[in-house]
Design an enzyme around this catalytic site. Structure first.
Site, mmCIF file in Angstrom:
data_model
loop_
_atom_site.group_PDB
_atom_site.id
_atom_site.type_symbol
_atom_site.label_atom_id
_atom_site.label_comp_id
_atom_site.label_asym_id
_atom_site.label_seq_id
_atom_site.Cartn_x
_atom_site.Cartn_y
_atom_site.Cartn_z
ATOM 1 N N THR A 1 0.821 -1.213 0.000
ATOM 2 C CA THR A 1 0.000 0.000 0.000
ATOM 3 C C THR A 1 0.854 1.263 0.000
ATOM 4 O OG1 THR A 1 -1.848 -1.107 1.111
ATOM 5 C CG2 THR A 1 -1.753 1.283 1.283
ATOM 6 N N SER B 1 -7.228 -1.094 -6.507
ATOM 7 C CA SER B 1 -6.753 -1.369 -5.151
ATOM 8 C C SER B 1 -5.252 -1.592 -5.256
ATOM 9 C CB SER B 1 -7.430 -2.619 -4.589
ATOM 10 O OG SER B 1 -6.735 -3.123 -3.464
ATOM 11 N N THR B 2 -4.566 -1.429 -4.146
ATOM 12 C CA THR B 2 -3.162 -1.844 -4.138
ATOM 13 C C THR B 2 -3.030 -3.277 -4.615
ATOM 14 O OG1 THR B 2 -2.524 -0.338 -2.362
ATOM 15 C CG2 THR B 2 -1.158 -2.301 -2.644
ATOM 16 N N ASN B 3 -4.050 -4.096 -4.306
ATOM 17 C CA ASN B 3 -3.950 -5.536 -4.532
ATOM 18 C C ASN B 3 -4.061 -5.954 -5.989
ATOM 19 O OD1 ASN B 3 -3.853 -5.451 -1.785
ATOM 20 N ND2 ASN B 3 -5.953 -6.191 -1.480
ATOM 21 N N THR C 1 37.324 -35.847 -12.928
ATOM 22 C CA THR C 1 36.107 -36.159 -12.198
ATOM 23 C C THR C 1 36.494 -36.391 -10.746
ATOM 24 O OG1 THR C 1 36.312 -38.527 -12.683
ATOM 25 C CG2 THR C 1 34.970 -37.203 -14.190
ATOM 26 N N SER D 1 47.099 -9.253 -1.815
ATOM 27 C CA SER D 1 47.410 -9.411 -0.405
ATOM 28 C C SER D 1 48.081 -8.166 0.143
ATOM 29 C CB SER D 1 48.327 -10.615 -0.197
ATOM 30 O OG SER D 1 48.749 -10.710 1.159
ATOM 31 N N SER D 2 47.822 -7.903 1.413
ATOM 32 C CA SER D 2 48.494 -6.789 2.087
ATOM 33 C C SER D 2 49.816 -7.221 2.707
ATOM 34 C CB SER D 2 47.582 -6.222 3.185
ATOM 35 O OG SER D 2 47.295 -7.231 4.144
ATOM 36 N N LYS E 1 51.142 -11.639 -4.925
ATOM 37 C CA LYS E 1 49.953 -12.488 -4.940
ATOM 38 C C LYS E 1 48.802 -11.770 -5.654
ATOM 39 C CE LYS E 1 47.363 -15.528 -1.826
ATOM 40 N NZ LYS E 1 45.968 -15.152 -2.072
#
Length: 478
Positions: free
Chosen positions: A110, A149-151, A196, A327-328, A333
């Protein structure tokens, strides 16, 4: 940024509803009922304007309703004309920043419907030469929401917006399929080991692997197109619960006709309006299709991460484009950040599917009041999938390269190579070769020649890459 986040003049207009009076800033095209929703629903912080297609669809529905009410003599043509003009402006995006209610809300939508009604009514008032809030000349409920209606208005707008959004999703998906197919062609000559259960299986080409990714995603185009058609059935004219109270007997047919013209979509009226007002089965179907696509994307991204793992201690069969330092603390990397983010998108879509399922199940009697969370999840999933697939295509797939020598060496060093010799040596002899290779570290090729099981000419023929990656009769010559 929406209008509520901008500096205001401080001037207000007084509006009222069944709960009382409220001052509304004069800059707001929405009114008191939208203001109530702003006060009540600080939930997701994702507002209607995040999804422009939804706003556009709301304008489509309101325009079709105004045209229908005008044609039926229920709405003054002058007011109808102003509403139609206002809807056109909303459709073009001119008032997106006025659609401010939270996507997640109580009230079965609504607040969304009234946000649209109020914005359109106040813009129509300006077109008519009046001030915002002078609702006696054009009222959000009495005129913009007439015969609705909203519906019925809300779910109809949802379906129209979802169709358009899914069309965009399908376009992105097709582009991604093309990218995988292109790589399949590029890598058609690169021999590698298939696997696999993460164990060596039999040879294949890298091109076949990427063509398989293209094929599995192409299937999802069909699925999405198929269940998108479910959204073409709408319940306009159902009003509150599907009985059509407060609508003209000719309203539904005429409104659907106008909707077809406005949207250019082959929209039809539901056969049973009460069922259509309470049922959310189409949303479940679409959410499931999104989940299936997400699961496939995630599996493919898992493969890409494995195939590019290393570079020294992993598969290292392909190289993903380096997008940022990984990476820090570890110099040099580089991480597979694009497949990783698509994995996370998939998890969110899968979670959203569960939410849609539970919300659909929670419907009671003649209405499902949980539609707002269903809508939020569906639109969010579509948006994330589009962004994720576009990112995967542009920043990953198109830039993948193959480490051809590594792929080939893995084939000739693999014990799995013995499977190609099974038709010629028999299962028992092939098993003994595999055991000996495992124990001694020698290659299958070397052991076959060492035991004089085949001539070098025949062995080379059988182990030609092009002979190992497709069906072949035992007696076929090289």
């Amino acid at each position: 940024m929406d209008i509520t986040q901008r500096p205001l003049s401080g001037k207000v207009r007084l509006e009222h509803d069944l709960l009382g009076d409220m001052n509304v800033p004069v800059e707001y095209y929405f009114g008191i009922q939208t203001m109530r929703a702003l006060e009540n629903f600080h939930i997701s912080r994702v507002r209607l304007y995040f999804f422009p297609e939804f706003i556009k669809a709301l304008a489509d529905v309101k325009e079709a309703a105004a045209m229908t009410n005008r044609d039926l003599g229920l709405l003054d043509p002058v007011i109808a004309s102003a509403i139609i003009e206002a809807c056109g402006e909303v459709r073009e995006g001119g008032f997106n920043n006025q659609f401010v209610v939270d996507m997640v809300q109580g009230g079965a939508g609504t607040s969304t419907n009234m946000n649209a009604n109020e914005v359109i009514a106040n813009r129509a008032l300006e077109i008519l030469g009046h001030q915002k809030g002078e609702y006696k000349f054009c009222h959000p409920n009495n005129h913009v929401n007439l015969s609705q209606s909203t519906n019925d208005a809300y779910p109809t707008a949802i379906k129209i917006a979802l169709i358009r959004s899914i069309e965009k999703l399908i376009t992105s998906l097709k582009w991604l399929v093309d990218a995988f197919q292109s790589k399949g062609t590029e890598f058609a000559h690169v021999i590698k080991m298939g696997r696999t259960q993460l164990q060596d299986a039999v040879p294949m080409t890298l091109g076949q692997e990427f063509e398989a990714y293209a094929a599995t995603l192409a299937e999802e185009v069909d699925r999405l197109e198929q269940n998108m058609k479910l959204f073409l059935e709408v319940n306009m004219g159902a009003t509150a619960i599907g009985t059509g109270i407060n609508s003209d007997p000719d309203y539904t047919g005429l409104c659907v006709k106008h909707l077809r013209s406005i949207t250019t979509l082959p929209i039809v009226a539901a056969k049973n309006m009460i069922e259509a007002t309470s049922d959310t089965g189409a949303f479940i179907m679409n959410s499931s299709a999104q989940k299936r696509l997400a699961a496939k994307l995630s599996k493919i991204c898992n493969d890409l991460r494995l195939l590019s793992s290393g570079p020294r201690a992993g598969f290292n069969e392909i190289n993903l484009p380096a997008m940022q330092p990984g990476s820090s603390i570890m110099p040099g990397k580089v991480n597979p950040v694009i497949p990783e983010v698509v994995n996370q998108i998939a998890y969110r879509v899968i979670g959203n599917d569960l939410t849609v399922t539970m919300a659909a199940e929670a419907g009671q009697l003649e209405l499902n009041v949980m539609e707002p969370i269903i809508v939020h999840c569906l639109f969010e999933s579509i948006e994330m999938l589009i962004n994720g697939m576009d990112t995967l295509r542009d920043k990953c797939i198109t830039g993948i390269t193959a480490n051809e020598q590594i792929c080939r060496d893995m084939v000739y060093n693999s014990i799995g190579l013995v499977t190609a010799l099974n038709p010629y040596l028999g299962y028992e002899a092939s098993t003994e070769l595999a055991k000996e290779a495992q124990k001694t570290g020698k290659g299958i090729y070397e052991l076959v020649l060492e035991h004089n099981l085949m001539s070098k000419e025949d062995l080379d023929c059988v182990l030609l890459p092009e002979n190992m990656v497709k069906p072949r009769r035992k007696g076929d010559r090289c």
